[in-house]
Design an enzyme around this catalytic site. Structure first.
Site, PDB file in Angstrom:
ATOM      1  N   LYS A 165      -5.025   7.179  -9.824  1.00  0.00           N
ATOM      2  CA  LYS A 165      -5.442   7.612  -8.500  1.00  0.00           C
ATOM      3  C   LYS A 165      -6.953   7.479  -8.364  1.00  0.00           C
ATOM      4  O   LYS A 165      -7.725   8.272  -8.921  1.00  0.00           O
ATOM      5  CB  LYS A 165      -5.000   9.060  -8.247  1.00  0.00           C
ATOM      6  N   ASP A 193      -4.640   2.722  -7.703  1.00  0.00           N
ATOM      7  CA  ASP A 193      -4.094   3.082  -6.398  1.00  0.00           C
ATOM      8  C   ASP A 193      -5.159   3.818  -5.594  1.00  0.00           C
ATOM      9  O   ASP A 193      -5.469   4.975  -5.856  1.00  0.00           O
ATOM     10  CB  ASP A 193      -2.852   3.953  -6.565  1.00  0.00           C
ATOM     11  N   GLU A 218      -4.002  -1.416  -5.513  1.00  0.00           N
ATOM     12  CA  GLU A 218      -3.012  -0.920  -4.558  1.00  0.00           C
ATOM     13  C   GLU A 218      -3.672  -0.294  -3.334  1.00  0.00           C
ATOM     14  O   GLU A 218      -4.513   0.597  -3.462  1.00  0.00           O
ATOM     15  CB  GLU A 218      -2.085   0.106  -5.224  1.00  0.00           C
ATOM     16  N   ASP A 241       1.263  -0.320   0.174  1.00  0.00           N
ATOM     17  CA  ASP A 241       2.076   0.888   0.094  1.00  0.00           C
ATOM     18  C   ASP A 241       2.160   1.592   1.440  1.00  0.00           C
ATOM     19  O   ASP A 241       3.161   1.489   2.157  1.00  0.00           O
ATOM     20  CB  ASP A 241       1.502   1.824  -0.974  1.00  0.00           C
ATOM     21  N   LYS A 265       9.020   3.434  -0.521  1.00  0.00           N
ATOM     22  CA  LYS A 265       9.298   4.865  -0.571  1.00  0.00           C
ATOM     23  C   LYS A 265      10.476   5.183   0.349  1.00  0.00           C
ATOM     24  O   LYS A 265      10.461   4.858   1.543  1.00  0.00           O
ATOM     25  CB  LYS A 265       8.068   5.671  -0.147  1.00  0.00           C
TER      26      LYS A 265
END
Length: 367
Positions: A165, A193, A218, A241, A265
């Site tokens: 992250k 990400d 990402e 994403d 997702k």
């Protein structure tokens, strides 16, 4: 068969590590989960779950999910849950947009359909490819040293892929990437990400700062156009994403060569029914996928597992085991995650049995 009752539960999912942190200063010590039980006139029960990852990740929030379910109750009651695609169309006509609202209901329908057919959901979604899907572990945002230590810890537990992250700023993010990569061997995968946290110029600077590092990039920026511009400036594998909310962004991204992978997702597209459509499109186009959800406990993780193991291995890049991030257990029979692999249950339906003592009393009931 018809749905005769809807019970809605609210459960807090405390984070086992203490908090979960990502770009934009987002930090949560627990996530609010909505769990749905569908009852039928034949006594078969289905379960589904939706957790929005707080209020600032996507245009979704926990109380909105429960308010939306109230709006949809009349559409769901009386419907045949063994035909989830039919109900998905009806819910879309009743409530435009708000896909996350529909996800737990759709998931519960697949649970019922599997139980009625005597088959695990994975078989209904297309069949089981092998024993399991490769797992990734998300590494909560922290200092470079803290994140490197977490990577080493989960590497030793058997995880082979890591979602770091980042998204705070190019210099500190590059330090995080280098520190984490130093803990990994060549066979390990590292994904930086950004969670839309960087501006275009910051993202360009980041990819230049880590030009010599083996890392995926990402969703660095909020918009498709910004991400595509960054993609053109780097040779790193590129993941989209947050903007992947259905088939149209996939088609556009494929035409523009805007990504190498997507993050699929379940709740972001409206449930397993819509996720299967996106999954099958990506499979045909040769676009690899991280198969997961926004968050959840044992119920949502089990749905992830069924979707992941029914995805051809050459396009199933990774899945995740959210129930292992939480400090509470909502159901028995959850997927196992041995040796960095997520294995879906083989019992009919989802294959989990919720702990109703943990769920408590319903916050809403519709009959």
């Amino acid at each position: 068969m018809h749905v005769t009752g809807i019970r809605v539960y609210q459960v807090d999912l405390p984070i086992a590590e203490g908090s979960y942190d990502w770009a934009g200063g987002n930090s949560y010590e627990a996530f609010d989960s909505t769990i749905v039980r569908l009852d039928t006139d034949e006594g078969v029960v289905g379960w589904g779950e939706l957790s929005t990852l707080g209020t600032a990740y996507l245009p979704a929030f926990p109380r909105g999910a429960r308010a939306g379910i109230e709006e949809l109750a009349d559409t769901v009651l009386g419907a045949d849950p063994t035909q989830p695609a039919v109900l998905a169309e009806r819910m879309d006509r009743r409530l435009r947009g708000h896909p996350y609202v529909k996800s737990a209901i759709d998931m519960a329908c697949w649970d019922i359909a599997g139980k009625v057919a005597g088959s695990p959901v994975a078989e209904l979604l297309g069949g089981r490819f092998g024993d399991g899907a490769p797992l990734y572990r998300a590494i909560s945002q922290g200092t470079p040293d803290e994140m490197a230590r977490r990577v080493a810890h989960y590497r030793d537990e058997g995880y082979g892929k890591f979602q770091l992250k980042v998204g705070e700023g190019p210099v500190i993010d590059a330090e995080r990437v280098r520190a984490a990569r130093a803990e990994l061997d060549d066979e390990h995968v590292l994904d930086a990400d950004c969670n839309t946290g960087l501006t275009r110029h910051e993202a360009v600077r980041l990819v230049e700062l880590v030009d010599d590092v083996d890392v995926y990039i990402e969703q660095p920026c909020p918009t498709y156009e910004e991400c595509r511009a960054v993609r053109k400036r780097t040779d790193h594998p590129f993941v989209l994403d947050e903007i992947i909310d259905g088939v149209q962004p996939v088609i556009r991204g494929h035409q523009d060569d805007a990504m190498d992978l997507i993050n699929l997702k379940i709740s972001k597209v409206g449930g397993l029914t819509r996720a299967r459509t996106v999954r099958d499109l990506c499979s045909e186009l040769g676009i690899a996928m991280i198969v997961e959800d926004t968050w959840g406990s044992e119920i949502a993780t089990t749905a992830i597992a069924h979707l992941a193991v029914s995805t051809p291995p050459d396009v199933c890049f990774a899945a995740t085991d959210f129930h292992n991030y939480n400090d509470v257990t909502t159901a028995d029979g959850a997927p196992t995650g041995d040796d960095g692999t997520l294995v879906a249950p083989t019992d009919p339906g989802l294959g989990v049995e919720p702990r109703e003592d943990v769920l408590g009393e319903p916050v809403a009931t519709y009959t």
